[in-house]
Design a protein around this motif. Structure first.
Motif: not given
Lengths: 237, 300, 348
Positions: A11-34
């Motif tokens: 957000y603006g100068k606040l860098h939050v995500l670094y080099d995030v790569s992700l795939t999510a397929k149909r008819k699947e539940i992809t969870a992001a935890l942390g």
């Protein structure tokens, strides 16, 4: 399929995500935890055009979402269910659903069909269809919020901590419903959750996000075996 | 007795005009969440629109249509030049208020230059815009009374139809209730806000176009009316659009009819203090019914 | 030539002093307590007009002079008696000045409290509306109630700065204005560092958090408003005394919008920034006014409107490009905590 490649956002100068790569397929539940503050909500915001993307790409079925404004992304078949303030409190349950359906340009027949599907999924909502949304209980509200996301039959459903702050029985019920949605509806489900146990129960694929970076990608059972990550960041195992 | 009826009629006219102005303020407050201090300028542009038409030989009542458009555009400029960039940056309400105040100052300068220009070009006083003598009379009522009251009713109906029977209206209402949810469901919030600014500006422009037929006006009239406008909105209730005409009439009639009646009872000197009515009403409202008269009605 | 420059500088400094007082007050109200005071004019005009009303009367009391004319309706006659006495009596002049300033401060504070009364618990936006609306009232009262300052005609006030001789009158007046402005500025700085000041700023940053910590929103707002309005009243008083006369025509543009412009320019919350912004603005403004005749030829319209338009544009630019001002606010950290931060940093 949702494909995110080397996403850097914030957000603006606040860098939050670094080099995030992700795939999510149909008819699947992809969870992001942390843990808190890891950037899970920022991930959803980035997909929906609510965060600043510095570099990287976000593609849904080979269509680039990067530069689109949020309302256009919505029209492309992406539904984002916020954690809070996710319903129109002064309208009834059914008015909420019909209003949103109208905006997505569905014709009368499709709206009726979709509405029926949702009432089948959430019978309680059908019971309370004429109740003013602001007076619903916490669990019912979340059901309505998710229904608002579902009514336009999206390609991609983004869920931001749907069980947060709910009573235990609602949590279990909601988790079951999400599983049902995965089976009966043809869409990609990207689920951000704090409640690791429940999420692992229904997820097909898990990503663990810490301090803006992906430190794990795999199945729930693979995660449980990686005790260090599971214990340190998720309080599991 | 005849005096009272005249005062009542005058009161109804004033109330109608006030309601039109307050409607815009409440509408903007509901959509953009900001009290618009530039509303004064929107009104003044309406005044000078009908005045210009009159000077050019046209019927000043055409100013209601033209004034709607002119002031609507003036409002849109404020929105796109200042408010929208600030809103995108998630600026605080305070900054947005400051922006509307700034625009008001800017427009005040511009309209004054225009008034000076009219003065030198047409060789008439442009700081004493009063068109009442040119007004028509119908069944004993002055034209401005008939037009302002009927326009208010018509515009209210149109507004109701817009909001409740059209998809754009549904979108507007969604934006008023929950802008992020609206956006998340395909509504172009920015466009809806722009629409609300155009409408609000337009309503103010209509009121402004009619004002010269009712009272003496000049570029500072807007600033003079800021207090009654806001008071009417708050009195009616900022949480419900239809509170504006309610507040407009209560305040309008209090300012005219009530004071007039009091002057008969207490003494004529009280008339000079009629300007204080909006302020006193504002204070009383904020102390006793801060959410406006509408909140009392809705409770039942 | 030299005389003109001295005159210009003296005038400049007097305006600077008055605006510095106003802006410091506004900064306390907004920068400290988060009150959006768009009704500054109310307290300012209050101070100015009460001074107009009472100075001559108090002068009569102090000097024991026999004045037959009513100082409100026939100021010229009254002053013909009073001014010579004041000119030859520094002690009485200074006493009069101090009394009037105290009255200005008290009246200003009272007006501040009145403004805040119904609004004290209100949200920012309602508060702003109320204050803006009330701003105009003082002018209405002054015009309607003739015994105050003779309606739209206004009054003249005795000269409290003439005891060094008429040659040095303006220098003395400017000097005193600067002195008082400086005192108030120092006080405002001091206030910012006290627990009271810091509590106020906490409220400004996050009302809900501050209230949950037990800080009384109402109380701190009231205190900020009283202090700020007292300053404002003093500024108004000095304006009348400096000008020697006052009419009920004080404009919202000059005494509400411009102060906001100056503190935005300099940096809200930062007293030094505010002083800087005030100085830059007043300098440019006075330069323009002084060379009015030059500009009048160039512009096809009245310079007053040029003022409104250009300042409106400048403010718009500031809001969009640099709302934090030239000198952004730096949070004040008390010495003992500052030391701890330094220590912990050196341990990293």
């Amino acid at each position: 399929m949702l494909v995110i490649e080397k996403l850097n956002s914030g957000y603006g100068k606040l860098h939050v995500l670094y080099d995030v790569s992700l795939t999510a397929k149909r008819k699947e539940i992809t969870a992001a935890l942390g843990p808190n503050g890891a950037g899970k909500t920022t991930l959803l915001n980035s997909i929906f055009g609510l965060a600043d993307i510095y570099s990287g790409s976000i593609e849904l079925d080979d269509e680039r979402l990067n530069k689109m404004p949020p309302h256009m992304i919505s029209r492309r078949g992406v539904s984002y269910v916020f954690q809070l303030m996710n319903i129109f409190p002064n309208l009834t349950v059914e008015e909420n659903l019909r209003l949103v359906a109208r905006f997505s340009g569905m014709n009368h027949k499709d709206i009726e069909n979709s509405l029926k599907e949702i009432y089948d999924l959430f019978p309680i909502l059908k019971e309370r269809r004429r109740q003013v949304a602001g007076t619903l209980s916490g669990g019912e509200r979340q059901m309505l919020a998710i229904s608002i996301g579902l009514i336009k039959r999206p390609r991609l459903l983004l869920l931001d901590e749907p069980t947060a702050g709910l009573a235990v029985r609602y949590v279990d019920m909601l988790i079951e419903k999400i599983l049902e949605m995965k089976k009966t509806m043809d869409m990609i489900i990207l689920l951000v959750e704090q409640n690791v146990h429940k999420a692992l129960k229904i997820a097909d694929k898990v990503y663990v996000l810490v301090s803006g970076r992906i430190i794990f990608e795999g199945t729930p059972s693979e995660l449980v075996n990686k005790e260090d990550i599971a214990k340190m960041y998720l309080g599991v195992g | 007795m005849i005096n009272m009826i005249e005062t009542l009629i005058s009161g109804i006219t004033y109330s109608s005009l006030l309601s039109l102005m307050a409607l815009g303020i409440t509408l903007l407050y509901r959509t953009t969440k900001v009290p618009n201090f530039a509303h004064a300028s929107f009104v003044v542009f309406g005044i000078y629109t009908s005045y210009t038409l009159a000077l050019l030989g046209y019927n000043p009542y055409l100013g209601t249509l033209l004034g709607f458009i002119v002031s609507g555009i003036i409002a849109l400029i404020l929105f796109y030049a200042l408010l929208e960039p600030l809103r995108r940056r998630k600026s605080s309400i305070f900054i947005l208020m400051m922006a509307t105040l700034t625009y008001d100052i800017l427009m005040f300068g511009i309209i004054n230059i225009y008034a000076d220009y009219l003065q030198t070009t047409f060789k008439i006083p442009a700081r004493n815009v009063y068109l009442a003598p040119q007004d028509f009379t119908l069944i004993g009522l002055k034209g401005v009374t008939i037009v302002s009251t009927s326009l208010l009713i018509v515009l209210l109906m149109l507004l109701y139809i817009l909001l409740n029977r059209t998809i754009i209206g549904a979108a507007l209402r969604a934006v008023m209730e929950n802008p992020s949810l609206a956006q998340a469901n395909g509504i172009n919030v920015s466009l809806m806000l722009a629409l609300s600014w155009f409408l609000a500006g337009g309503l103010a422009g209509v009121a402004g176009a009619l004002l010269p037929m009712y009272m003496m006006t000049d570029p500072s009239t807007g600033m003079l009316l800021i207090a009654p406008m806001f008071c009417a909105s708050i009195l009616g209730g900022l949480e419900q659009i239809y509170g504006a005409p309610l507040g407009g009439f209560i305040l309008g009639l209090a300012t005219t009819v009530l004071v007039s009646w009091l002057s008969g009872v207490i003494g004529y000197w009280i008339m000079t203090y009629s300007l204080m009515v909006p302020y006193i009403t504002l204070i009383i409202t904020l102390i006793f019914i801060p959410r406006g008269v509408v909140s009392i009605i809705l409770k039942r | 030539m030299f005389d003109v420059i001295i005159l210009f500088i003296t005038d400049l400094l007097a305006f600077f002093g008055i605006y510095l007082m106003l802006n410091t007050a506004l900064n306390i109200e907004r920068g400290y307590a988060g009150i959006p005071n768009f009704g500054l004019l109310f307290s300012y005009a209050g101070g100015a007009y009460i001074t107009g009303h009472l100075t001559a009367k108090i002068a009569i009391l102090l000097t024991g002079a026999k004045v037959e004319a009513d100082p409100i309706t026939q100021p010229v006659s009254a002053l013909m008696v009073l001014n010579p006495i004041l000119a030859s009596n520094p002690l009485i002049s200074i006493t009069l000045l101090i009394i009037i300033l105290l009255i200005g401060a008290s009246f200003g504070a009272l007006l501040g409290l009145i403004q805040l009364g119904p609004a004290i618990r209100l949200r920012e936006d309602y508060l702003a509306i109320t204050l803006l609306a009330l701003g105009e009232v003082m002018n209405y009262i002054a015009i309607a109630y003739k015994p105050f300052i003779n309606g739209s005609l206004g009054v003249q006030v005795p000269d409290v700065f003439s005891w060094l001789g008429s040659r040095y009158r303006f220098y003395l007046a400017t000097g005193i204005i600067l002195l008082i402005a400086f005192i108030l500025y120092i006080y405002a700085e001091f206030l910012g560092r006290t627990p009271l000041g810091r509590a106020m700023k906490a409220i400004r940053e996050n009302e809900i958090a501050a209230v949950s910590l037990g800080k009384s929103l109402t109380r701190y707002r009231a205190i900020a408003m009283i202090i700020g309005s007292a300053f404002t009243g003093v500024a108004g008083s000095l304006w009348t005394l400096y000008s020697g006369a006052i009419t009920p025509t004080l404009q919202r543009f000059d005494w509400t919008f411009l102060p906001w412009l100056m503190i935005f320019l300099g940096g809200i919350g930062n007293n030094l920034g505010v002083a800087l912004g005030t100085f830059i603005f007043v300098l440019i403004n006075r330069l323009i006014i002084f060379n009015k005749h030059l500009l009048a030829g160039v512009l096809p319209f009245d310079i007053v409107w040029f003022d409104y338009i250009s300042l409106g544009l400048i403010m718009g630019l500031i809001l969009i490009y640099r709302p934090q001002g030239i000198l952004p606010e730096k949070p004040y950290i008390p010495k003992n905590i500052r030391r701890k931060i330094v220590v912990s940093r050196s341990q990293e």
